[in-house]
Write a protein that holds these residues in place. Structure first.
Motif, PDB file in Angstrom:
ATOM      1  N   SER A   1       0.811  -1.217   0.000  1.00  0.00           N
ATOM      2  CA  SER A   1       0.000   0.000   0.000  1.00  0.00           C
ATOM      3  C   SER A   1       0.851   1.276   0.000  1.00  0.00           C
ATOM      4  O   SER A   1       0.320   2.363  -0.122  1.00  0.00           O
ATOM      5  N   ASP A   2       2.176   1.138   0.131  1.00  0.00           N
ATOM      6  CA  ASP A   2       3.054   2.310   0.097  1.00  0.00           C
ATOM      7  C   ASP A   2       4.123   2.055  -0.983  1.00  0.00           C
ATOM      8  O   ASP A   2       5.096   1.327  -0.747  1.00  0.00           O
ATOM      9  N   PRO A   3       3.947   2.655  -2.177  1.00  0.00           N
ATOM     10  CA  PRO A   3       4.864   2.352  -3.292  1.00  0.00           C
ATOM     11  C   PRO A   3       6.333   2.613  -2.950  1.00  0.00           C
ATOM     12  O   PRO A   3       7.214   1.871  -3.400  1.00  0.00           O
ATOM     13  N   THR A   4       6.600   3.650  -2.131  1.00  0.00           N
ATOM     14  CA  THR A   4       8.003   3.929  -1.783  1.00  0.00           C
ATOM     15  C   THR A   4       8.550   2.794  -0.911  1.00  0.00           C
ATOM     16  O   THR A   4       9.656   2.298  -1.137  1.00  0.00           O
ATOM     17  N   LEU A   5       7.742   2.394   0.062  1.00  0.00           N
ATOM     18  CA  LEU A   5       8.177   1.306   0.946  1.00  0.00           C
ATOM     19  C   LEU A   5       8.380   0.020   0.137  1.00  0.00           C
ATOM     20  O   LEU A   5       9.373  -0.709   0.340  1.00  0.00           O
ATOM     21  N   LEU A   6       7.463  -0.248  -0.774  1.00  0.00           N
ATOM     22  CA  LEU A   6       7.573  -1.453  -1.605  1.00  0.00           C
ATOM     23  C   LEU A   6       8.909  -1.453  -2.359  1.00  0.00           C
ATOM     24  O   LEU A   6       9.643  -2.449  -2.348  1.00  0.00           O
ATOM     25  N   GLU A   7       9.222  -0.311  -2.947  1.00  0.00           N
ATOM     26  CA  GLU A   7      10.453  -0.172  -3.703  1.00  0.00           C
ATOM     27  C   GLU A   7      11.671  -0.376  -2.776  1.00  0.00           C
ATOM     28  O   GLU A   7      12.618  -1.102  -3.110  1.00  0.00           O
ATOM     29  N   GLU A   8      11.619   0.246  -1.584  1.00  0.00           N
ATOM     30  CA  GLU A   8      12.752   0.154  -0.636  1.00  0.00           C
ATOM     31  C   GLU A   8      12.935  -1.278  -0.128  1.00  0.00           C
ATOM     32  O   GLU A   8      14.058  -1.767  -0.017  1.00  0.00           O
ATOM     33  N   VAL A   9      11.815  -1.931   0.203  1.00  0.00           N
ATOM     34  CA  VAL A   9      11.910  -3.311   0.712  1.00  0.00           C
ATOM     35  C   VAL A   9      12.473  -4.215  -0.380  1.00  0.00           C
ATOM     36  O   VAL A   9      13.362  -5.038  -0.142  1.00  0.00           O
TER      37      VAL A   9
END
Ligand code: HEM
Length: 589
Positions: A372-380
């Protein structure tokens, strides 16, 4: 009759006559009077306890029991229906006095502890005279319907030999084997979380339960777009692997619907615990599911005993070499202790239940939060890419190629991925409102820390007397949503549990420590969660594998991830609304 002319005797006589003429009305009036009296009496007692708390006398204070209306039952209905939400509301409304308060239920006093320092003293201090044994007996009787077979086991054998096997679950020997088996299955099966098969006949059980629908077939066999209900998809995918690891692959092959039964039974946990009989409407299906689970474990153990004695357990149980040590050792200890078969079937069924009611929903919530958080998805994805790789199968020369599989470094996921780990801790803070229940064996005094007292706006820390026979309820979710300890508590912050010195860290994350702090989501003491070490690895493993292998977006809500609401049960909360998602496979990264 003019009662004013005839005095009190006539009034009494008239009342009795009215009561005899209108029995139902009189019963109702009596009930109302009893409830009003109960409310007034419990209110007076509560006010006295509160005023005693505000006096600056030394010595331990009495824990105030909240006022209630219904005698004997007390706060039972609010507790069963409201769970952690009800306990949180009450704690917040008590302000300074919210660190510990009591409820009255079924004629016993339940001390609700919300202060982390008091919780620590109760859970961790080995000298605290507390036990969970009566609660375990109660759960086995009401929730598992053990017919008294657990209580009948000689206590020394039950609490030392049989229960002692669980402690082995925290040891590296159990965790290493169990996690190795889990990693292997996740590496092989995540590619086929959604297989691409259109027909339910060819789909796996978790796909069918998640109503997987193929939306577009794509240009080759692997690239397709499918829709699925995310919660059942993950709950049953995880459950299938976890059950296989715990009971061995023959068990899940012989009882492919066991997870459905487990969750059906679990859906009535609070009602079972409150003693609701199975003939009450709404209980029959859960009671039947429970009986099927017990029979499945009986069948499995029957075969296992034959297998260890060198007899043939029959073709359905052709390979029992992969039954986990915890299930095998407990079965044997139960038998040695002379337990009735229902004892080992319910006792080991309870392990299957404990394994699946928290971890599976936590994996669903964690995955949901990351996507649900595109930035977090990318970082993970960037953080775990080194430790979750994709491996194409070697060409076997046949027209049908083997599916690619993942190659996962589980140790690195746990020790070198603070963002992934932080997202896991934060998911548990928000969605795993677990509860620890204990009974007081001897009168004893608990004291809050100066820091906790200050947090509540008090000048000094207070001590409270807990009396022998009273119960202690520690609803971890009340603390986990407390803004005094977790700023902006509704916000998902995967860095919230990073240790403070993180600002000084220049290593790009590897040296960041992720710490539980005051969160005691695993409970504590003798009955602390025995699956902790396993579950920690299990959750990050599934979450990392899914995040790397799949892209997903929500269907509906304009493509936005909306929180689906929380349904409270025995374990981690489950979503109220269906979370329908569109999935496509990532084939390289
Ligand atoms: C995120 C996942 C999990 C959470 C949050 C969780 C939480 C808990 C809590 C709060 C308790 C009660 C502790 C107390 O009363 O103080 C408990 C007990 C237990 N849990 Fe877990 N658990 C999880 C996963 C697991 C898994 C995966 C397993 C099995 C592999 C497991 C096995 C057990 C067992 C056997 C007990 C009973 C311990 C005893 O009676 O001694 N748990 N868990």
């Amino acid at each position: 009759m003019d009662v004013t002319q005839h005095g009190p005797v006539a009034i009494l006589q008239s009342t009795v006559n009215t009561a005899l003429n209108h029995p139902l009305l009189s019963l109702l009036a009596t009930l109302i009077l009893v409830c009003v009296y109960t409310r007034i009496a419990s209110g007076i007692r509560y006010s006295a306890a509160i005023s005693n708390l505000s006096q600056s006398s030394t010595g331990p204070k009495t824990v105030p029991i909240l006022p209630y209306w219904i005698p004997w039952l007390g706060h039972g209905i609010s507790f069963v229906s409201g769970g952690t939400s009800f306990l949180t509301r009450e704690a917040r409304s008590l302000g300074q006095n919210g660190s510990i308060y009591a409820l009255s239920m079924a004629n016993s006093t339940h001390n609700v502890v919300t202060s982390p320092s008091i919780a620590r003293q109760i859970l961790i201090d080995r000298n605290s005279p507390i036990t969970m044994e009566p609660f375990v007996y109660h759960t086995m009787k009401t929730f598992w319907d053990d017919h008294g077979s657990i209580k009948a086991v000689e206590p020394n054998a039950l609490w030392n030999n049989i229960h002692g096997v669980l402690t082995g679950m925290l040891r590296e020997s159990f965790v290493t084997t169990a996690i190795k088996g889990t990693v292997q299955r996740v590496e092989e099966r995540t590619w086929n979380l959604v297989s691409g098969s259109e027909s339910p006949v060819d789909q796996s059980s978790w796909e069918r339960l998640a109503n997987v629908e193929i939306i577009s077939k794509g240009s080759n066999d692997d690239s397709f777009v499918a829709e699925a209900s995310l919660f059942p998809l993950l709950r049953y995918f995880v459950g299938n692997i976890a059950t296989d690891v715990l009971f061995g692959h023959n068990f899940i092959e012989n009882y492919p619907d066991i997870m459905q039964d487990l969750f059906e039974m679990d859906s009535r946990f609070n009602l079972f615990l409150a003693g609701t009989p199975s003939w009450i409407p709404g209980m029959a299906s859960a009671s039947m599911a429970r009986e099927r689970i017990i029979n499945a474990v009986l069948d499995h153990h029957d075969a296992y005993f034959k297998y260890v004695e060198g007899q043939d357990p029959g073709p359905r149980w052709s390979d029992m070499s992969d039954v986990s040590t915890v299930i095998a050792d407990r079965a044997i200890e139960f038998r040695k202790a002379g337990s009735a078969p229902r004892g080992w079937a319910t006792g080991n069924g309870a392990i299957l239940w404990a394994m699946n009611i928290n971890a599976n929903p936590v994996i669903f919530w964690m995955v949901r939060y990351i996507y649900s958080d595109p930035t977090l998805l990318e970082e993970v994805r960037r953080e775990v890419a080194l430790y979750v790789r994709i491996k194409n199968a070697t060409d076997n020369g046949l027209p049908i190629k083997e599916a690619p599989r993942l190659d996962i470094d589980i140790a690195a996921l746990w020790t070198k991925c603070p963002l992934l780990k932080g997202a896991f801790f934060e998911t548990m803070r928000l969605e795993a409102a677990s509860m620890s229940y204990k009974m007081v064996e001897e009168d004893f005094v608990v004291t809050e820390s100066e820091q906790d007292a200050r947090m509540l706006g008090k000048n000094e820390a207070q001590s409270y007397l807990l009396r022998k026979g009273e119960l202690i309820c520690i609803p971890h979710g009340v603390h986990q949503s407390d803004e005094k300890y977790f700023r902006d508590p509704e916000r998902f912050d995967p860095r919230r549990f990073w240790a403070k010195d993180v600002e000084k860290d220049n290593s790009g994350g590897e040296d960041v420590r992720v710490e539980y702090g005051t969160m005691k989501v695993w409970g504590g003491g003798k009955q602390m969660c025995k699956g902790k070490t396993f579950a920690e690895r299990e959750v990050v493993l599934f979450a990392a594998a899914i995040v790397m292998q799949w892209d997903m977006v929500p269907v509906g809500n304009g493509g936005k991830w909306v929180h689906p609401g929380r349904k409270v049960g025995a374990g981690a909360v489950t979503p109220v609304k269906d979370v329908r998602v569109r999935l496509s496979r990532r084939e390289a990264w």
